[in-house]
Design a protein around this motif. Structure first.
Motif, PDB file in Angstrom:
ATOM      1  N   ARG A   8       0.837  -1.209   0.000  1.00 21.03           N
ATOM      2  CA  ARG A   8       0.000   0.000   0.000  1.00 21.03           C
ATOM      3  C   ARG A   8       0.867   1.253   0.000  1.00 21.03           C
ATOM      4  O   ARG A   8       0.549   2.238  -0.685  1.00 21.03           O
ATOM      5  N   LEU A   9       1.951   1.215   0.750  1.00 33.34           N
ATOM      6  CA  LEU A   9       2.870   2.362   0.787  1.00 33.34           C
ATOM      7  C   LEU A   9       3.420   2.628  -0.615  1.00 33.34           C
ATOM      8  O   LEU A   9       3.412   3.760  -1.093  1.00 33.34           O
ATOM      9  N   LYS A  10       3.852   1.570  -1.287  1.00 31.26           N
ATOM     10  CA  LYS A  10       4.405   1.719  -2.638  1.00 31.26           C
ATOM     11  C   LYS A  10       3.348   2.215  -3.625  1.00 31.26           C
ATOM     12  O   LYS A  10       3.649   2.996  -4.525  1.00 31.26           O
ATOM     13  N   GLU A  11       2.108   1.752  -3.457  1.00 31.78           N
ATOM     14  CA  GLU A  11       1.029   2.218  -4.335  1.00 31.78           C
ATOM     15  C   GLU A  11       0.864   3.735  -4.216  1.00 31.78           C
ATOM     16  O   GLU A  11       0.727   4.426  -5.229  1.00 31.78           O
ATOM     17  N   GLN A  12       0.866   4.230  -2.983  1.00 30.01           N
ATOM     18  CA  GLN A  12       0.715   5.670  -2.767  1.00 30.01           C
ATOM     19  C   GLN A  12       1.881   6.446  -3.373  1.00 30.01           C
ATOM     20  O   GLN A  12       1.693   7.515  -3.938  1.00 30.01           O
ATOM     21  N   VAL A  13       3.076   5.892  -3.267  1.00 30.54           N
ATOM     22  CA  VAL A  13       4.248   6.550  -3.843  1.00 30.54           C
ATOM     23  C   VAL A  13       4.109   6.611  -5.360  1.00 30.54           C
ATOM     24  O   VAL A  13       4.352   7.653  -5.970  1.00 30.54           O
ATOM     25  N   LYS A  14       3.691   5.514  -5.964  1.00 28.82           N
ATOM     26  CA  LYS A  14       3.547   5.485  -7.425  1.00 28.82           C
ATOM     27  C   LYS A  14       2.439   6.427  -7.896  1.00 28.82           C
ATOM     28  O   LYS A  14       2.565   7.067  -8.945  1.00 28.82           O
ATOM     29  N   ARG A  15       1.366   6.524  -7.124  1.00 26.90           N
ATOM     30  CA  ARG A  15       0.280   7.451  -7.488  1.00 26.90           C
ATOM     31  C   ARG A  15       0.725   8.909  -7.398  1.00 26.90           C
ATOM     32  O   ARG A  15       0.173   9.767  -8.064  1.00 26.90           O
ATOM     33  N   ASN A  16       1.680   9.163  -6.531  1.00 28.22           N
ATOM     34  CA  ASN A  16       2.162  10.531  -6.298  1.00 28.22           C
ATOM     35  C   ASN A  16       3.637  10.659  -6.683  1.00 28.22           C
ATOM     36  O   ASN A  16       4.412  11.333  -6.009  1.00 28.22           O
ATOM     37  N   ALA A  17       4.007  10.022  -7.769  1.00 29.93           N
ATOM     38  CA  ALA A  17       5.413   9.968  -8.185  1.00 29.93           C
ATOM     39  C   ALA A  17       6.040  11.354  -8.344  1.00 29.93           C
ATOM     40  O   ALA A  17       7.239  11.531  -8.079  1.00 29.93           O
ATOM     41  N   ASN A  18       5.255  12.337  -8.739  1.00 32.02           N
ATOM     42  CA  ASN A  18       5.796  13.689  -8.930  1.00 32.02           C
ATOM     43  C   ASN A  18       6.258  14.325  -7.611  1.00 32.02           C
ATOM     44  O   ASN A  18       7.010  15.290  -7.615  1.00 32.02           O
ATOM     45  N   ARG A  19       5.813  13.790  -6.496  1.00 32.87           N
ATOM     46  CA  ARG A  19       6.225  14.309  -5.184  1.00 32.87           C
ATOM     47  C   ARG A  19       7.522  13.670  -4.668  1.00 32.87           C
ATOM     48  O   ARG A  19       8.015  14.054  -3.617  1.00 32.87           O
ATOM     49  N   PHE A  20       8.035  12.706  -5.400  1.00 32.67           N
ATOM     50  CA  PHE A  20       9.214  11.961  -4.931  1.00 32.67           C
ATOM     51  C   PHE A  20      10.345  11.984  -5.954  1.00 32.67           C
ATOM     52  O   PHE A  20      10.629  10.984  -6.610  1.00 32.67           O
ATOM     53  N   PRO A  21      11.023  13.131  -6.074  1.00 31.04           N
ATOM     54  CA  PRO A  21      12.188  13.168  -6.973  1.00 31.04           C
ATOM     55  C   PRO A  21      13.308  12.288  -6.400  1.00 31.04           C
ATOM     56  O   PRO A  21      13.245  11.852  -5.244  1.00 31.04           O
ATOM     57  N   GLU A  22      14.316  12.051  -7.187  1.00 25.45           N
ATOM     58  CA  GLU A  22      15.435  11.168  -6.831  1.00 25.45           C
ATOM     59  C   GLU A  22      16.078  11.548  -5.488  1.00 25.45           C
ATOM     60  O   GLU A  22      16.533  10.687  -4.761  1.00 25.45           O
ATOM     61  N   ARG A  23      16.087  12.839  -5.154  1.00 24.53           N
ATOM     62  CA  ARG A  23      16.720  13.243  -3.892  1.00 24.53           C
ATOM     63  C   ARG A  23      15.829  12.952  -2.681  1.00 24.53           C
ATOM     64  O   ARG A  23      16.260  13.054  -1.556  1.00 24.53           O
TER      65      ARG A  23
END
Length: 180
Positions: free
Chosen positions: A40-55
């Protein structure tokens, strides 16, 4: 009992790793702390990918994951997730609390950020101590050299005292009455 009492700082600090020159936490550890499934955590990250840049967040390589797994003797190949884990930096953890939107995620994120800050302060304090030690070493090295010079002069002086220079009779200067 408050959340702070249930979750000692040491437990959180032991879940912080140093990977690619950054302090990070694994997705599975964060999911456990937040009380959600890793999936579920990974799903939320993928849905909000623009909020998680490489840094803020990155996926481990197979080699990094294997190296990390070797630290845990209890993990067996294939027993855990077949996907490579995400790791989150301090900023990524804060962003993760925003996308999970649960009270627990917010509380735990605040605790984690506090621990990151404590680690940074501890590292800064240790760095300052090491710098002071290095300065003292430099001063001691100079003092050692100065002491060496002093001891060399003392050795020369003691040699002169123990063995005074030979006294050679001087020739008389001027008129000599014996020569007449």
């Amino acid at each position: 009992m408050t959340k702070d009492q249930l979750l000692p700082d040491e437990i959180i600090a032991n879940k912080i790793y140093y990977i690619r020159g950054q302090k990070v936490m694994l997705d599975r550890d964060l999911a456990e702390l937040y009380g959600v499934e890793t999936k579920r955590l990974k799903e939320q990250v993928k849905r909000n990918a623009n909020r998680f840049p490489e840094r803020f967040m990155f996926e481990l390589t197979k080699d990094e994951n294997d190296a990390l797994r070797s630290h845990f003797a209890t993990l067996k190949q294939g027993e855990h997730s077949k996907y490579l884990p995400f790791v989150f930096t301090e900023h990524g953890i804060l962003m993760l609390a925003n996308v999970l939107k649960s009270e627990t995620a917010v509380e735990v994120s605040i605790r984690i950020i506090d621990i990151f800050v404590k680690l940074r302060e501890t590292f800064a304090d240790q760095t300052e101590i090491w710098l002071q030690i290095e300065r003292l070493k430099g001063k001691l090295d100079n003092q050692d050299k100065n002491m060496e010079i002093v001891f060399r002069y003392l050795d020369e002086l003691s040699e002169r005292i123990q063995k005074p220079p030979e006294v050679v009779p001087r020739k008389r200067i001027g008129y000599k009455s014996d020569d007449l």
